[in-house]
Design an enzyme around this catalytic site. Structure first.
Site, short mmCIF file in Angstrom:
data_model
loop_
_atom_site.label_atom_id
_atom_site.label_comp_id
_atom_site.label_asym_id
_atom_site.label_seq_id
_atom_site.Cartn_x
_atom_site.Cartn_y
_atom_site.Cartn_z
N SER A 15 0.04 -2.35 -1.33
CA SER A 15 0.41 -1.32 -2.29
C SER A 15 1.46 -0.43 -1.63
O SER A 15 2.51 -0.93 -1.23
CB SER A 15 -0.83 -0.54 -2.74
OG SER A 15 -0.50 0.40 -3.74
N HIS A 42 1.35 -3.83 -5.70
CA HIS A 42 1.28 -2.89 -6.80
C HIS A 42 2.67 -2.33 -7.13
O HIS A 42 3.39 -1.87 -6.23
CB HIS A 42 0.35 -1.73 -6.46
CG HIS A 42 -1.07 -2.14 -6.34
ND1 HIS A 42 -2.01 -1.35 -5.70
CD2 HIS A 42 -1.74 -3.24 -6.75
CE1 HIS A 42 -3.19 -1.95 -5.74
NE2 HIS A 42 -3.05 -3.11 -6.37
N ASP A 135 -8.28 -1.36 -4.04
CA ASP A 135 -8.04 -2.69 -4.57
C ASP A 135 -7.81 -3.66 -3.40
O ASP A 135 -7.04 -3.36 -2.49
CB ASP A 135 -6.82 -2.68 -5.50
CG ASP A 135 -6.61 -4.03 -6.20
OD1 ASP A 135 -7.61 -4.74 -6.43
OD2 ASP A 135 -5.45 -4.34 -6.53
#
Length: 199
Positions: A15, A42, A135
């Site tokens: 991310s 992401h 995540d």
């Protein structure tokens, strides 16, 4: 730390700070790469991803954005498109899903890792990099529980350590490494890494 002959596929999740981290790892992949590499990074969901274009210029292996129902090709890097979950299905082939976001993310690292663990089992390498949410923790746990190999970026070297710390809290990783150390391991995934599940 040689993974040749052990790995049929690689999944990577990142991310915040992920582009910089991947800019260290992906150029390390050699022309003889055998396993496919699936990546969720992401991104803003309101505009198309240009990750495949960016990294195609940095890598000697093929880099492309994943397409729904596309058959997996050995030695290719696949990026999840923006606003779609990326899954690996029987075949193996790729699947894209517009299901609800996971941990506020679509694509989700967990979704990719869990689906790939179902297909590749103990022949999967899962890598969690820098990121600012949890995540990927459950996904890397799924890779671990399937008998796969797990690597987490050393949190003190990550631009955003929360993703790595969350993964380590849920399951111990096989290795906790710097980006350069991970790149060195990826360089061992050459044509000697025989595969029974990739085309």
């Amino acid at each position: 730390m040689n993974l040749a002959g052990r790995i049929d596929a690689v999944v990577i999740g990142a991310s915040a700070g992920g582009i910089e981290a991947l800019s260290v790892l992906l150029p390390a992949l050699s022309r003889g790469l055998r396993p496919p590499v699936f990546i969720v990074l992401h991104l803003p969901r309101d505009r198309p991803s240009i990750l495949a274009d960016i990294f195609a210029q940095k890598c000697v292996v093929p880099v492309r954005e994943a397409e729904d129902k596309e058959m997996v090709t050995s030695g290719t890097v696949y990026f999840a498109p923006s606003d779609y979950h990326l899954l690996v299905d029987q075949g193996p082939q790729l699947a894209l899903s517009a299901d609800e976001p996971v941990h506020h993310s679509r694509p989700s690292v967990d979704v990719l890792f869990e689906s790939a663990a179902d297909i590749y089992e103990d022949r999967l390498l899962g890598i969690i990099l820098t990121g600012a949410n949890e995540d990927g923790a459950s996904g890397l746990a799924a890779v671990h529980d399937a008998g796969g190999v797990t690597i987490v970026q050393r949190p003190d070297t990550a631009r955003a350590p929360h993703m790595a710390l969350s993964a380590l809290k849920l399951r111990p990783a096989d290795w906790v490494l710097t980006l350069n150390e991970i790149a060195g391991m990826l360089q061992t995934l050459d044509a000697n890494s025989t595969s029974m599940r990739t085309s």
